[in-house]
Design a protein around this motif. Structure first.
Motif, PDB file in Angstrom:
ATOM      1  N   ASN A 130       8.509  27.861  11.005  1.00  0.00           N
ATOM      2  CA  ASN A 130      10.124  28.421  10.652  1.00  0.00           C
ATOM      3  C   ASN A 130      10.740  29.002  11.863  1.00  0.00           C
ATOM      4  OD1 ASN A 130       9.542  27.311   7.927  1.00  0.00           O
ATOM      5  ND2 ASN A 130       8.894  29.155   7.341  1.00  0.00           N
ATOM      6  N   ASP A 131      10.412  28.613  13.191  1.00  0.00           N
ATOM      7  CA  ASP A 131      10.874  28.923  14.167  1.00  0.00           C
ATOM      8  C   ASP A 131      10.248  30.295  14.610  1.00  0.00           C
ATOM      9  OD1 ASP A 131      12.391  26.750  14.274  1.00  0.00           O
ATOM     10  OD2 ASP A 131      14.202  27.540  13.159  1.00  0.00           O
ATOM     11  N   GLU A 132       9.484  30.635  14.148  1.00  0.00           N
ATOM     12  CA  GLU A 132       8.779  32.233  14.535  1.00  0.00           C
ATOM     13  C   GLU A 132       7.505  31.894  15.250  1.00  0.00           C
ATOM     14  OE1 GLU A 132       6.996  36.300  12.610  1.00  0.00           O
ATOM     15  OE2 GLU A 132       7.956  34.621  11.347  1.00  0.00           O
ATOM     16  N   VAL A 133       7.182  32.563  16.498  1.00  0.00           N
ATOM     17  CA  VAL A 133       5.917  32.438  17.257  1.00  0.00           C
ATOM     18  C   VAL A 133       4.742  33.290  16.503  1.00  0.00           C
ATOM     19  CG1 VAL A 133       5.000  32.843  19.444  1.00  0.00           C
ATOM     20  CG2 VAL A 133       7.237  32.049  19.531  1.00  0.00           C
ATOM     21  N   LEU A 134       4.008  32.401  16.065  1.00  0.00           N
ATOM     22  CA  LEU A 134       2.919  33.069  15.337  1.00  0.00           C
ATOM     23  C   LEU A 134       1.772  33.341  16.349  1.00  0.00           C
ATOM     24  CD1 LEU A 134       2.704  30.870  12.273  1.00  0.00           C
ATOM     25  CD2 LEU A 134       4.048  33.073  12.602  1.00  0.00           C
ATOM     26  N   ASP A 135       1.522  32.405  17.354  1.00  0.00           N
ATOM     27  CA  ASP A 135       0.508  32.749  18.567  1.00  0.00           C
ATOM     28  C   ASP A 135       0.605  31.977  19.674  1.00  0.00           C
ATOM     29  OD1 ASP A 135      -2.088  33.529  19.320  1.00  0.00           O
ATOM     30  OD2 ASP A 135      -3.436  31.847  18.131  1.00  0.00           O
TER      31      ASP A 135
END
Length: 228
Positions: A144-149
């Protein structure tokens, strides 16, 4: 090792935004798929070559191959997906008695045939090999356009072709995938590993870009002109 090559050229030109499939577009005065076919058809290490094309373009492909002196290449109709097209190519080789098979995208016309012996030396029962390229840019894992890693790029590789396997084993991996209703895999390594095989990576010894867009095509023309 009796080896065959399958050249997958089943696209219809949608991403190239052309009425002519990109594989049939001329690159440096020669059809792109012909350049890819010649890599393997002209190798002393490849016994037979199969070209997989969209059913609507089979006659045109045969006409071009005949004109180019490549009429011994087998032409078979592709399927609705890349996975199905490769499977049909594999099935067309059942009576040839192959020990190994190289699966290559027609949209990668710059692969060096000089690397074919290296790949075949590495293939063994239960083991395949794929040509890859290292990742130079930082890569994000997002949702969802969020950097997780931010994965360690030293452990990442860009998948290329050819991908080379023991023939019977990759055929069985494809059969198993169909039986389990897996129908849209875009990579044969994925199916081979899923079936219990091991795959090792080898960096390409020459530029091996995939030509997908009009920009890619223009860059490929520059690459040809540079080498001429």
């Amino acid at each position: 090792m009796k080896t065959g090559a399958i050249i997958v050229a089943g696209g219809t030109g949608r991403r190239m935004k052309s009425s002519l499939p990109k594989q049939f577009m001329t690159l440096g005065g020669k059809e792109m798929f012909v350049r890819s076919v010649e890599i393997f058809h002209g190798s002393d290490f490849v016994y037979s070559t199969v070209l997989v094309v969209h059913r609507d373009w089979i006659n045109k492909a045969k006409e071009i191959l005949l004109k180019r002196g490549l009429n011994s290449v087998m032409v078979v109709p592709g399927g609705e997906s890349r996975q199905e097209s490769v499977y049909k190519g594999l099935l067309s080789c059942r009576e040839v008695g192959l020990e190994a098979i190289m699966i290559h995208d027609a949209a990668r016309p710059f692969f060096s045939r000089n690397q074919i012996p290296e790949l075949l030396r590495l293939v063994a029962p239960g083991k395949g090999v794929v040509v890859t390229e290292g990742v130079n840019d930082t890569v994000y894992l997002v949702e969802n356009d969020e950097v997780l890693d931010v994965p360690d790029r030293s452990r990442l590789r860009l998948a290329e072709t050819p991908q080379t396997f023991p023939y019977d084993e990759i055929l069985e991996a494809h059969k198993r995938a169909v039986e389990e209703n897996i129908l849209s895999s875009t990579d044969d390594v994925q199916l081979f590993v899923r079936s219990g095989g091991q795959v090792i990576t080898v960096n390409s010894i020459a530029p091996n870009p995939k030509i997908t867009t009009a920009f890619d095509f223009d860059m490929a023309e520059l690459l040809i002109n540079k080498g001429s």
